[in-house]
Structures are given as C-alpha cells and as structure tokens.
Design an enzyme around this catalytic site. Structure first.
Site, PDB file in Angstrom:
ATOM      1  N   LYS A  49      -2.089  -1.083  -4.045  1.00 61.88           N
ATOM      2  CA  LYS A  49      -0.949  -1.777  -4.651  1.00 61.88           C
ATOM      3  C   LYS A  49      -0.281  -2.623  -3.573  1.00 61.88           C
ATOM      4  O   LYS A  49       0.947  -2.611  -3.392  1.00 61.88           O
ATOM      5  CB  LYS A  49       0.019  -0.739  -5.254  1.00 61.88           C
ATOM      6  CG  LYS A  49       1.144  -1.306  -6.095  1.00 61.88           C
ATOM      7  CD  LYS A  49       0.695  -1.832  -7.438  1.00 61.88           C
ATOM      8  CE  LYS A  49       1.843  -2.481  -8.173  1.00 61.88           C
ATOM      9  NZ  LYS A  49       1.417  -3.148  -9.426  1.00 61.88           N
TER      10      LYS A  49
ATOM     11  N   ASP B 112      -3.018  -0.867 -11.139  1.00 68.42           N
ATOM     12  CA  ASP B 112      -2.775  -0.998 -12.584  1.00 68.42           C
ATOM     13  C   ASP B 112      -3.963  -1.642 -13.287  1.00 68.42           C
ATOM     14  O   ASP B 112      -4.406  -1.181 -14.352  1.00 68.42           O
ATOM     15  CB  ASP B 112      -1.468  -1.750 -12.886  1.00 68.42           C
ATOM     16  CG  ASP B 112      -1.110  -2.812 -11.859  1.00 68.42           C
ATOM     17  OD1 ASP B 112      -1.677  -2.782 -10.751  1.00 68.42           O
ATOM     18  OD2 ASP B 112      -0.274  -3.668 -12.152  1.00 68.42           O
TER      19      ASP B 112
END
Ligand code: NAI
Length: 338
Positions: free
Chosen positions: A175, A209
């Site tokens: 991330k 994600d």
C-alpha cells in the site's frame, strides 16, 4: 533415522486433529521422534504458563515443531501465544499454500502460495493510548515497523521458494501509494531483490485493495504472493476461502534456526471434543514439514491420498458437506496411501 520433532497438540480441536495427523504420517512411513509438549491453555493447565520453558527448550533442540492451534488465555501476559512463538524463534516467513482440491468449488485453477512477513509490521506490538484532557484513552497509536533487513529476508525467501518449487512469478502486495515510508520501503526492497532473479522468476506488484479484488475475480493469475504482516493475515484467510475454507489451509512458520508447522485455523471451540473436526489442514501442514526436512516423496504421497479422499467425496467431515468423524476421515486418507 527418525527425525526429532516437537509435537504440541494444542487446545480445542488440536488434540483430535493431531492424533489423526500422526496416524496418517505413520501410515505413509514418515518416522518422527516426537517430543510431546504443551502450550496455550494446555500449558497453563499443566505448567502454569502458556509458553512453558520445557516447550521452548524442546523447539530449540529439535528446531522443528508440529503444532495444533493454541488458545491464548486472557491475563497470562501474552497478546497471542502464536505471535509470541513466532517472535521468540524469529520465524520471519509465514508460508500458506492454497490449491483447489474440492471438486465443484467456486474456483478452478487456484494454486497460490502466500508468504507473509511474520515478525514486523503492525504486529510488532508497538501500541499505546494517548491521553487528551481527562480521557486517558482519547486516541490510540500503533506503529507499523518495517525494516530493510526484515523486508529483504522475506522477499528473498519468496523468490528462493519460487525457484525451489518451480514457480514462475512473485507478486509483491503493498500500500505504498498511501503509506509511503513503511510500505514504500517494503516495496523498494522488493524491487531490488526482484532484479537479482530477473530472467528466472517474474515479478509484479499489486496494491492491496486491487489485489483483494483480483483474488476474487481471477485468482488463477496469482502464483507466489509476498506481503507485510497484517495484509498477509487477511489475504491468507481470503485465499483459503477460495479453495474450500479454513479446514484445508496449512501454514509454515520459517526462521533461520527453527520452523513451526500448523493449521491456519484456530481451536474451533464450537466443535471441540466432538470428534468432527477436519484434520486436513494439519495433515497438509505436516506435508509442508516433510518438504522442509527433504522428504518430498512422502509429502506428495500423503497429499495425493488426501486429494483422492476429498475427490471421492464419500467420507468427508461436516465442514466439507459430509458426516464422517475426524478419525474416519483419517482412516480414509490412510486407505488411499499407495
Ligand atoms: P477458528 O479458526 O477456531 O474457527 C472459525 C470457524 O471455523 C469455526 O466455526 C470452527 O468450527 C471452524 N473450523 C476451524 N477449524 C476447523 C476444522 N479443522 N474443521 C472444521 N471446522 C473448523 O477461529 P476462532 O473461533 O476465531 O478462534 C478460536 C480460538 O483459536 C481463539 O482462541 C483464537 O485465538 C485461536 N486461534 C489460534 C490460532 C493458532 O493457534 N494458530 C489461529 C487462529 C485462532
């Protein structure tokens, strides 16, 4: 020669699935010299602590452990006995393979090995509350510790694993677009290590994600995944869900000086003591242990027998839609060992 190995049956369904696993190992001709030890709630009951010295000494001696799930009793000074064991032995790589073996499942062609950094990140235990005015818990802060050394060794482990197991690609999940320092460091170390394997193992990256969505839409595009501790924790349950659930998900905790093999699932208190738990995850964990000690032959023999049992579909535990007991299922696996 039998290989010395620490055996921790664990809590809840642990002793039931451990007995089943030992009988399957014995039937396949795998000989271990078991040193039986306790930890978790059984450790508290027998020795007054969830991490008895005898158990730790045994693992230090054998450098190898097969472990059932452990309950962390509240108020014993540990956030999690499992996390404490991983940190005590610096078991930096958590390896969780997932392959679809249940026929008619939602996905086909899933064959993913998820490698999770196991000692750092948000699991480093660096947490505290912050007082504001008269509220002592007005805010809470957790530190995600990512080190260059910790990142490098787990990413390197992933690439070496890929080479050893004839895997084609490592995907680093991160991330770094938001957590530019901690996740950014993990990612940049990953890119540097990946260059060393250029031409031998392919490398790509996904943001966590997007990875979660892609895993559900097109899981067959993934091969080996390497990621930080918390993302790995979440994704490994997701990945086990793709292939039939926790009852089939094994895990290996690998360090320089020791390795501990276990099922991904917990103590399953809702079915403990009923003799109906699925022992497959621990049996598959024992296969990872056989791979680890260089006995790929027996590991594959057991894996084939387990797959044949599940594919035959006649003798299955309740979680897989059957009515068999743990020991009936183990006997069926044994009958398929050729
Ligand atoms: P859990 O994994 O024990 O159970 C979740 C659900 O999956 C339950 O419905 C259970 O019956 C089912 N299940 C799990 N393993 C199964 C098996 N082999 N066969 C059939 N069904 C199975 O997770 P939960 O309830 O969140 O945790 C229970 C305890 O286990 C907690 O004390 C937790 O701390 C501990 N735990 C220990 C772990 C370890 O030792 N590595 C890992 C995860 C949890």
């Amino acid at each position: 020669m039998p290989i010395p190995c620490t055996l921790i049956p664990g809590d809840g369904i642990g002793p039931e699935i451990t007995e089943a696993t030992i009988s399957v190992l014995a039937a396949a001709g795998a000989t271990f010299d078991w040193e039986r030890q306790v930890a978790g709630a059984a450790g508290v009951a027998a020795r007054g602590t969830p991490m008895p010295d005898e158990t730790l000494e045994s693992i230090r001696r054998t450098r190898l452990a097969l472990k059932g799930p452990l309950e962390t009793p509240i108020g014993e000074g540990y956030r999690s006995v499992n996390v404490a064991l991983r940190q005590t032995f610096d078991l930096y790589a958590n390896v969780r393979p997932a392959r679809d073996i249940v026929p008619g499942g939602r996905f086909e062609g899933v064959d993913i090995v998820l490698i999770r950094e196991n000692t750092e990140g948000l699991y480093a235990g660096l947490e505290h509350y912050i007082r504001i005015g008269d509220d002592p818990q007005a805010a809470a802060e957790s530190v995600a510790l990512v080190t260059r050394v910790g990142s490098e060794r787990v990413v390197r482990y992933a690439f070496e694993y890929a080479l050893r197991h004839n895997r084609k690609k490592v995907t680093l999940v991160h991330k770094a677009n938001i957590l530019k320092y901690s996740q950014g460091l993990f990612r940049s170390v990953g890119q540097r290590v990946a260059r060393e394997y250029d031409g031998r193992v392919a490398y790509d990256e996904r943001i966590i994600d997007a990875a979660a969505m892609q895993l559900v839409i097109r899981p067959e595009q993934f091969d080996v995944i390497v990621t930080t501790n918390l993302f790995g924790d979440i994704l490994s349950d997701l990945v086990s869900g793709l292939v039939g659930g926790l009852g089939l998900a094994p895990g290996a905790n690998i360090g320089k000086d020791a390795a501990i093999f276990e099922a991904v699932h917990g103590t399953a208190p809702d079915i403990a003591g009923q003799g109906i738990a699925n022992p497959s995850a621990l049996i598959l964990a024992a296969c990872l242990m056989l791979d680890h000690v260089g006995d790929r032959f027996r590991a594959d023999r057991i894996r084939r027998a387990l797959e044949a049992t599940i594919k035959a579909g006649r003798i299955l535990t309740k979680d897989l839609g059957g009515t068999a007991t743990t020991s009936q299922f183990a006997d069926a696996v044994i009958s398929h060992i050729s």
